[in-house]
Design an enzyme around this catalytic site. Structure first.
Site, short mmCIF file in Angstrom:
data_model
loop_
_atom_site.label_atom_id
_atom_site.label_comp_id
_atom_site.label_asym_id
_atom_site.label_seq_id
_atom_site.Cartn_x
_atom_site.Cartn_y
_atom_site.Cartn_z
N LYS A 116 -8.40 25.53 -13.48
CA LYS A 116 -9.01 25.16 -13.91
C LYS A 116 -10.50 23.86 -13.61
CE LYS A 116 -7.17 24.71 -18.52
NZ LYS A 116 -6.63 23.66 -19.81
N GLU A 200 -11.40 14.53 -20.77
CA GLU A 200 -12.23 14.84 -21.79
C GLU A 200 -12.69 13.98 -22.93
OE1 GLU A 200 -11.40 19.01 -22.52
OE2 GLU A 200 -12.48 19.93 -20.14
N HIS A 235 -2.81 28.91 -30.42
CA HIS A 235 -2.93 29.37 -29.02
C HIS A 235 -2.86 30.92 -29.19
CE1 HIS A 235 -3.81 24.92 -27.82
NE2 HIS A 235 -2.80 25.14 -27.90
N ARG A 292 -11.21 38.97 -17.02
CA ARG A 292 -10.16 40.16 -17.41
C ARG A 292 -11.32 41.35 -18.61
NH1 ARG A 292 -7.28 36.67 -19.42
NH2 ARG A 292 -7.34 36.64 -21.52
C1 MV4 Z 1 -9.65 21.11 -26.28
C2 MV4 Z 1 -10.17 21.17 -27.56
C3 MV4 Z 1 -10.46 19.71 -27.98
N1 MV4 Z 1 -11.61 19.14 -27.13
N2 MV4 Z 1 -10.47 20.33 -25.47
C4 MV4 Z 1 -6.79 24.58 -26.00
C5 MV4 Z 1 -6.03 25.92 -25.41
C6 MV4 Z 1 -7.49 24.98 -23.33
N3 MV4 Z 1 -8.22 26.06 -23.29
C7 MV4 Z 1 -8.19 23.91 -24.33
N4 MV4 Z 1 -7.86 23.74 -25.75
C8 MV4 Z 1 -8.79 22.84 -26.13
N5 MV4 Z 1 -9.36 21.98 -25.85
C9 MV4 Z 1 -11.25 18.96 -25.78
N6 MV4 Z 1 -11.81 18.49 -25.19
C10 MV4 Z 1 -8.94 21.58 -28.70
C11 MV4 Z 1 -8.58 22.71 -27.33
C12 MV4 Z 1 -7.90 23.53 -28.67
C13 MV4 Z 1 -8.31 24.65 -28.97
C14 MV4 Z 1 -9.64 25.33 -28.29
C15 MV4 Z 1 -9.62 26.91 -28.06
C16 MV4 Z 1 -9.07 27.95 -28.95
C17 MV4 Z 1 -7.67 26.71 -30.24
C18 MV4 Z 1 -7.64 26.01 -29.34
C19 MV4 Z 1 -6.54 25.71 -30.50
C20 MV4 Z 1 -6.19 24.29 -29.97
C21 MV4 Z 1 -6.93 23.04 -29.61
#
Ligand code: MV4
Length: 678
Positions: A116, A200, A235, A292
């Site tokens: 990441k 972040e 997720h 993918r």
């Molecule tokens: C975040 C966020 C809010 N702010 N980053 C969740 C999984 C990971 N791949 C990234 N995620 C998130 N990152 C910041 N700075 C909220 C999420 C997040 C989310 C992101 C994409 C799809 C679904 C989600 C569900 C909960 C939180």
């Protein structure tokens, strides 16, 4: 183009890849585990080779075994699908080393996007927007807190090695920071063996929008627009659609350019997805790149008219991209729903069992059409605990979002499944939900709309009970209209039906149904002077019915209850009735399932089988115990009810196959009982 393709996957994606490979004239080789010897993906390919036991580690994750099969069968290329080995850089490299084409990016691109924080550093250099934050090497707690203070609260601490939402902490103020950091680092160390974190700004109400990109081995790149995957649960994506509601042409271009820059930065080849997190005002930030073909790729195929698997194969074979950016167009709107064997009322617990009925509305398979189904199982197949319990993906397209939504609602209502529980009713509520309909999308939608999406099971309607009762009678040969007698000339002799229907009781038939909550729903049908009446709680209504179609375990009927017409499609699976009417399904049980389980036990030489899919609550006996007919053997739970399984005879317990806590499919043998020695 290669001649033979090995598909290193199973289920719907293996079938999906095989469909395109066949259309392109390629020979296909399937690999399969013990659990998949009879699976649809094996039948979909020209050859199939067994590679090991059911557990993925012993089969679909065995890079060595799969490479050997490819070499033995003369395959020149391996398509990994998604999951399993698809993002395993070691496997991509091993393919290259063995002179085989991995249908995917080079190992170096997988590696570059795998970490990441390293990926973020690369993306920053490539000019791809990142969430304001710190993703450097300095892990000193005081330094990280100062970074958080500078970013401004709330902030999110994320494990550098994390993913899928694991190892994240929201911090609302500077005073909470140190404790959250320590806790996040502990979780990261134990989950990933790596306690590094990044900080972040925490985005409120974010959307998940991803861009489909493609690169070829000649340095060309295009994007195939976006998909909105904001509707998620823990997720896990639930609904995906394209285009993203509210997307402007300018922003699409900006996100497309950023995604191509991301792909170019790692010398990407093949199909990839660049995920962005998007603020309500449209600002977008890179999250990660999936190296993918994704589960949700069909929505992109529906709006572009392109076959992405064909694109993958052509690019892997060294061809240039089939189309340039200018030649790609976006038409209409597509929505995909993931249909799972799971129980939304029990925290989406997987529902394992046999699909005694599985029927989709008129559709195309793995190809364009207004309704498309990408599935990996057929009627009679089993959803096992070994793999993801997805039954199929339902994909629809319309000229606009509302038409696609209406088609999805309709198509979901036309699916017939019996034998296990599914999320279909939940998906229908989601499709009809006001917030979803208004495209008020963000990753919190399902939680925010919880009360509307998980309503209590209301009272069972008279119409539903009348359909269930008449279906039972119709199956036994009775007719439900005033003309003629209560039975047809060809029907089974009603006097010989050994279920309590006797000459003296001809005018009164009692149905002891149980609803989904296990509550009794008793109704009666009365027959008098050539007419039927439906009686519930002492109230009587006129009832007529006409059979529309009939097959074993299924009755399609039209009833007229108190002058009101309703159509119903009733699946009768053992003692479980699933009543489909008006796009909705309702499950009822006839009261005596357990008695039948015992009959089956007697029929099968002393083995006792589960009357329905469920969970073992307790086991009262052990191997070697002497039991008397009627002794309690075990208790299982199914459809929120406890069922006691009694011994059908005197005997000795030979073997107990399950223990408390185990999930069992229906028809599974639970216990074997031998006749007493005397
Ligand atoms: C975040 C966020 C809010 N702010 N980053 C969740 C999984 C990971 N791949 C990234 N995620 C998130 N990152 C910041 N700075 C909220 C999420 C997040 C989310 C992101 C994409 C799809 C679904 C989600 C569900 C909960 C939180």
């Amino acid at each position: 183009m290669f001649e033979t393709l090995l598909i290193a996957n199973r289920g719907e994606i293996a079938c999906r890849i095989a469909a395109t490979a066949r259309r392109m004239g390629l020979r296909t080789v399937a690999v399969y585990s013990d659990a998949d010897a009879q699976s649809r993906h094996v039948a979909a390919c020209d050859f199939a080779v067994h590679i090991g036991a059911a557990e993925p580690r012993a089969s679909y994750l065995r890079a060595d075994a799969i490479l050997q099969v490819a070499l033995q069968t003369g395959a020149q290329a391996i398509h990994p699908g998604y999951g399993f080995l698809s993002e395993n850089e070691g496997f991509a490299q091993s393919c290259a080393d063995a002179g085989l084409t991995f249908v995917g990016p080079p190992a170096s691109a997988i590696a570059a996007m795998g970490s990441k924080s390293a990926a973020k550093a690369l993306m920053e250099k490539a000019g791809v927007p990142l969430v304001p934050g710190y993703h450097g090497d300095n892990q000193d707690p005081d330094f990280l807190r100062q970074q958080a203070d500078a970013i401004g609260y709330p902030v999110l601490i994320k494990a550098s090695a994390g993913g899928g939402g694991k190892g994240m902490r929201i911090v609302n103020s500077s005073v909470e920071f140190d404790e959250a950091l320590a806790s996040c680092k502990r979780e990261a160390a134990s989950s990933f063996g790596d306690d590094r974190v990044l900080i972040e700004r925490y985005l409120l109400k974010p959307r998940h929008i991803e861009i489909q990109v493609f690169g070829d081995s000649h340095g060309n790149y295009v994007h195939l627009f976006e998909r909105d995957c904001s509707v998620q649960r823990r997720h896990q994506k639930v609904i995906e659609e394209a285009p993203a509601p509210g997307m402007t042409e300018e922003r699409r271009q900006a996100m497309g350019d950023a995604a191509i820059a991301a792909a170019r930065a790692v010398a990407y080849v093949g199909a990839g997805t660049v995920e962005f997190i998007v603020e309500p005002d449209g600002r977008f930030y890179f999250m990660e790149m999936n190296t993918r073909l994704q589960v949700e790729h069909p929505v992109t195929e529906m709006i572009t008219g392109q076959d992405l698997v064909e694109w993958q194969l052509r690019v892997a074979a060294g061809e240039t991209l089939p189309l340039t950016q200018d030649a790609l167009t976006l038409t209409g709107h597509a929505i995909e729903a993931r249909i799972y064997a799971e129980n939304p009322d029990k925290g989406f617990l997987p529902s394992i069992g046999t699909l005694s009925v599985l029927e989709f509305p008129a559709h195309t398979e793995f190809a364009l059409g207004d309704v498309r189904v990408d599935g990996g199982v057929r009627t009679g197949d089993t959803i096992t605990p070994h793999y993801d319990p997805m039954i199929a993906k339902l994909i629809v397209r319309g000229r606009d979002r509302n038409q696609a939504r209406a088609r999805m609602l309709r198509a979901l209502g036309d699916i017939r499944v019996a034998g296990l529980q599914t999320n279909i009713a939940f998906l229908r509520r989601l499709m009809a939900d006001d917030a979803f309909a208004a495209a008020d999308l963000d990753t919190g939608l399902i939680e925010r709309r919880h009360d509307a999406l998980f309503p209590p099971n209301g009272t069972v309607a008279d119409t539903t009970l009348a359909l269930a009762a008449t279906a039972v009678l119709q199956a036994q040969g009775y007719v439900g209209t005033a003309k003629g007698s209560a039975t047809t000339a060809t029907a089974a002799d009603p006097w010989s039906v050994a279920d309590g229907w006797r000459i003296a009781a001809l005018h009164r038939r009692i149905f002891n149904f149980l609803d989904i909550d296990g509550q009794p729903q008793d109704v009666e049908l009365h027959y008098d002077s050539g007419a039927w009446r439906f009686v519930r709680n002492g109230e009587s209504r006129s009832l007529e019915w006409t059979g529309l179609a009939s097959q074993p375990g299924r009755q399609q009927l039209r009833i007229r209850l108190d002058g009101q017409d309703s159509n119903g499609d009733i699946l009768i699976h053992g003692e479980t009735l699933t009543i489909y009417r008006d796009g909705e399904s309702h499950v009822l049980r006839l009261h005596d399932a357990v008695a039948h389980a015992q009959d089956e036990g007697a029929d099968h030489g002393g083995s006792l089988t589960a009357p329905m899919p469920g969970k073992i609550i307790s086991v009262a006996v052990k191997s070697g115990d002497t039991v008397k007919s009627g002794d309690t053997l075990l208790v299982m739970e199914a459809m929120k009810m406890e069922h006691t399984i009694f011994s059908p005879r005197d005997g000795v317990v030979e073997e107990v196959y399950y223990q408390a806590g185990d999930q069992v499919a229906d028809g599974t043998q639970l216990i074997a009982i031998a006749e007493s020695a005397e």
